[in-house]
Design a protein around this motif. Structure first.
Motif, mmCIF file in Angstrom:
data_model
loop_
_atom_site.group_PDB
_atom_site.id
_atom_site.type_symbol
_atom_site.label_atom_id
_atom_site.label_comp_id
_atom_site.label_asym_id
_atom_site.label_seq_id
_atom_site.Cartn_x
_atom_site.Cartn_y
_atom_site.Cartn_z
ATOM 1 N N GLY A 172 -6.750 -0.669 -3.960
ATOM 2 C CA GLY A 172 -7.440 -0.180 -2.772
ATOM 3 C C GLY A 172 -8.924 -0.480 -2.804
ATOM 4 O O GLY A 172 -9.500 -0.949 -1.819
ATOM 5 N N THR A 194 -6.141 7.147 6.201
ATOM 6 C CA THR A 194 -5.153 6.170 5.734
ATOM 7 C C THR A 194 -4.011 6.021 6.730
ATOM 8 O O THR A 194 -3.449 4.924 6.860
ATOM 9 C CB THR A 194 -4.609 6.553 4.343
ATOM 10 N N TRP A 252 -3.507 3.374 -6.889
ATOM 11 C CA TRP A 252 -3.796 2.302 -5.922
ATOM 12 C C TRP A 252 -5.243 2.381 -5.446
ATOM 13 O O TRP A 252 -5.937 1.350 -5.364
ATOM 14 C CB TRP A 252 -2.828 2.405 -4.747
ATOM 15 N N LEU A 253 -5.725 3.582 -5.137
ATOM 16 C CA LEU A 253 -7.105 3.735 -4.688
ATOM 17 C C LEU A 253 -8.089 3.210 -5.724
ATOM 18 O O LEU A 253 -9.093 2.572 -5.375
ATOM 19 C CB LEU A 253 -7.413 5.206 -4.418
ATOM 20 N N GLU A 266 -0.517 6.627 -5.178
ATOM 21 C CA GLU A 266 -1.626 6.479 -4.236
ATOM 22 C C GLU A 266 -2.969 6.569 -4.960
ATOM 23 O O GLU A 266 -3.913 5.821 -4.648
ATOM 24 C CB GLU A 266 -1.522 7.545 -3.148
ATOM 25 N N ASN A 311 0.848 -1.189 0.000
ATOM 26 C CA ASN A 311 0.000 0.000 0.000
ATOM 27 C C ASN A 311 0.885 1.241 0.000
ATOM 28 O O ASN A 311 1.590 1.508 0.981
ATOM 29 C CB ASN A 311 -0.882 -0.035 1.253
ATOM 30 N N ARG A 331 -9.487 -4.156 -2.335
ATOM 31 C CA ARG A 331 -9.410 -4.509 -0.911
ATOM 32 C C ARG A 331 -10.712 -4.155 -0.195
ATOM 33 O O ARG A 331 -11.212 -4.926 0.627
ATOM 34 C CB ARG A 331 -8.232 -3.775 -0.270
#
Length: 430
Positions: free
Chosen positions: A359, A309, A354-355, A351, A17, A362
Motif C-alpha cells: 500500500g 479505502t 499491505w498498508l 490489511e 488489495n 503504491r
C-alpha cells in the motif's frame, strides 16, 4: 551468472488489495522461499521447488520465521529524530516548542549527517527499508539525508522543506530560493541510484500563495517526482488555513489552486476532509498517508480508513517521526488497528501488512519495484520472528492460522522481532 541466495521460511505476498478483495488477496506459504540474484528477487515459490530449480544457490533457512517485503514508511521527518516523544503539545505549539528549534540546527552539515545516520540505523533496526522524509529548509539537510541513504543502497524519498512565513527567522526561505534550491537539489539527487526527490512545501500555513505556486510550477516541470505535504491534520489547523486563504473552498483547494494536486501527491494525515476534498483527491490520484501514532499522540483525530479505502483512495502508512511516537512500523500497524477499532471497523492483519508494504509502495508510485515479493522486484526484505518475546510466543503457539500467529507480533512486537533486514539482498542490520 550469479547462483544467488535462496531464503527459506514462511512468506506472504499479494495478488491484490485486501481492502477491496479480502484477506485472500494475501497469499501465505508456510514452506516457501525466494531466490535473490544480483539484488533482485528472481523466483518465489515453495522451498522444495526452489531447491530443485536453483541447486547452486546458497541456502539460508529461517525456519518458521516470516519473510516479508521491507516496510515502507511513507511520511517521516528525519530531522525530528532527536525530539521524538516530546511531551504534551498540540500541533502548532509542538512545532514552535520542539520542531522549529531542532530544525534550526540542520544548517550544520555535520549535525545533519549525524542525525541522518542515527535515523537510518533506527529505521532499519525496525525493518523499514524505504522512507519518504521531509528534510529542513537547509540544503545541507537534504544532502546529508540522500548521501546516507545512498551509502546504504536504500530506496529513499526526500526533499527540502519550504516555508516563507509563520516560521522563525532562520527557518524561512522565500519564493525564489524555495524554487531554486529545490530545483538544484532535485537535479542533483533525483534518480541517483535509488534516490527520489520530492517537492516539499511543509503545509499551507507556512507558505504564501506565491511560494505554493512556484513549487506547483516546479512540479509541472518534473511531474515524475512526487510532491509531499500535510493536509487537514487538526481542526484548529484547518480553521487557520481558512483564515489565511479566505478565497479557498477548503484546505485542499490551497494546493489545487497552486498546481499541487495530482498523481504523485502525498498528503500526510488527511483526517478532517470535506466531501469535495475526498472527491478531488480520488479524481486526481493523490495519495493519503495515515500517521496513526502521531494522530493519537498529538491529539489530531481518527483517520477514516474504512470510508477512504471503500472509495478506493490511495492510502499509505507512516510513523510521522518525530510527531509519531515510534520508529516501528509494527507499532504503527498496531495504532492503525486501534484507530480503526475506535471508528467501528477492525482491520484484518492482511490489511495492516499491505498498508506497511504494497500500500505504501503504491502511494509512492513504487509498486512495480518494492513492497511485494515478486520476481523482478528489488530484494528489500524483512525477516520476522513470530515468537520474539515470551508474551508473543505463548499467544502465537495457540494460533490456528498465519493471521492468528502474526497478529500478536503486530500488536506487541518491536525491534526484537526483526531477525534480518535485506537491502538489495544484502544484510543491512549493524
Amino acid at each position: 551468472m550469479d547462483a544467488g541466495e535462496l531464503l527459506i521460511g514462511q512468506i506472504i505476498n499479494f495478488s491484490g488489495n485486501p481492502f477491496l478483495e479480502g484477506p485472500h488477496a494475501a497469499h501465505h506459504d508456510a514452506s516457501g522461499g525466494l531466490v535473490i540474484q544480483n539484488g533482485r528477487i528472481s523466483a518465489v515459490g515453495s522451498a522444495e521447488d526452489l531447491r530443485r530449480d536453483f541447486p547452486r544457490a546458497k541456502v539460508t533457512d529461517f525456519g518458521n520465521d516470516l519473510i516479508l517485503p521491507g516496510f515502507i514508511d511513507a511520511h517521516v521527518h528525519y530531522p525530528q529524530t532527536a525530539i521524538i516523544a516530546s511531551w504534551g503539545k498540540r500541533l502548532i505549539d509542538w512545532l514552535n516548542t520542539y520542531t522549529f528549534p531542532e530544525e534550526m540546527r540542520f544548517s550544520d552539515p555535520e549535525y545533519s549527517a549525524e542525525v541522518a545516520r542515527c535515523f537510518f540505523d533506527l529505521s532499519l533496526s525496525h525493518g523499514t527499508t524505504t522512507v519518504a522524509s521531509f528534510c529542513t529548509i537547509h540544503p545541507e539537510s537534504v544532502n546529508a539525508f540522500f548521501a546516507e541513504a545512498k551509502r546504504r543502497n536504500l530506496c529513499a524519498v526526500g526533499g527540502k522543506t519550504c516555508m516563507d512565513r509563520n516560521a522563525p527567522d532562520g527557518l524561512r526561505d522565500n519564493v525564489q530560493s524555495a524554487y531554486d534550491d529545490s530545483k538544484r537539489l532535485l537535479e542533483r539527487w533525483h534518480g541517483d541510484d535509488r534516490l527520489i526527490y520530492a517537492i516539499t512545501p511543509r503545509f499551507s500555513p507556512t507558505s504564501t500563495r506565491e511560494q505554493l505556486e512556484a513549487l506547483g510550477a516546479l512540479w509541472s516541470e518534473y511531474p515524475e517526482c512526487p510532491m509531499q505535504t500535510h493536509l487537514s491534520e487538526q481542526t484548529d489547523e484547518v480553521a487557520w488555513v481558512a483564515e489565511l486563504f479566505p478565497e479557498a473552498r477548503d484546505y485542499l483547494d490551497t494546493y489545487e489552486a497552486a498546481g499541487l494536486l495530482g498523481a504523485g501527491g502525498l498528503y500526510g494525515h488527511a483526517i478532517h476532509l470535506a466531501d469535495r476534498e475526498r472527491q478531488r483527491l480520488l479524481e486526481a490520484g493523490g495519495a493519503l498517508v495515515h500517521c496513526p501514532t502521531s494522530n493519537t499522540f498529538i491529539g489530531s483525530g481518527l483517520f477514516d480508513m474504512d470510508g477512504l479505502t471503500r472509495e478506493d483512495q490511495i492510502v499509505g502508512l507512516a510513523t510521522d517521526t518525530g510527531g509519531g511516537s515510534s520508529f516501528s512500523m509494527l507499532r504503527t500497524m498496531a495504532a492503525a488497528y486501534e484507530v480503526a477499532q475506535l471508528r467501528g471497523r477492525p482491520l484484518h492483519p492482511s490489511e495492516l501488512i499491505w498498508l506497511a508494504t504494497a500500500g505504501s509502495a503504491r502511494a509512492l508510485r513504487l509498486g512495480d519495484r518494492i513492497g511485494d515479493l515478486k520476481p523482478g522486484y528489488d530484494a528489500d526484505l524483512v525477516v520476522m520472528d513470530l515468537a520474539s518475546t515470551p508474551a508473543i510466543a505463548q499467544r502465537a503457539a495457540r494460533a490456528k492460522d498465519i493471521w492468528e500467529a502474526l497478529f500478536p507480533t503486530i500488536m506487541m512486537g518491536d525491534d526484537r522481532a526483526i531477525r534480518d533486514v535485506r537491502v538489495l539482498g544484502q544484510t543491512a542490520l549493524c
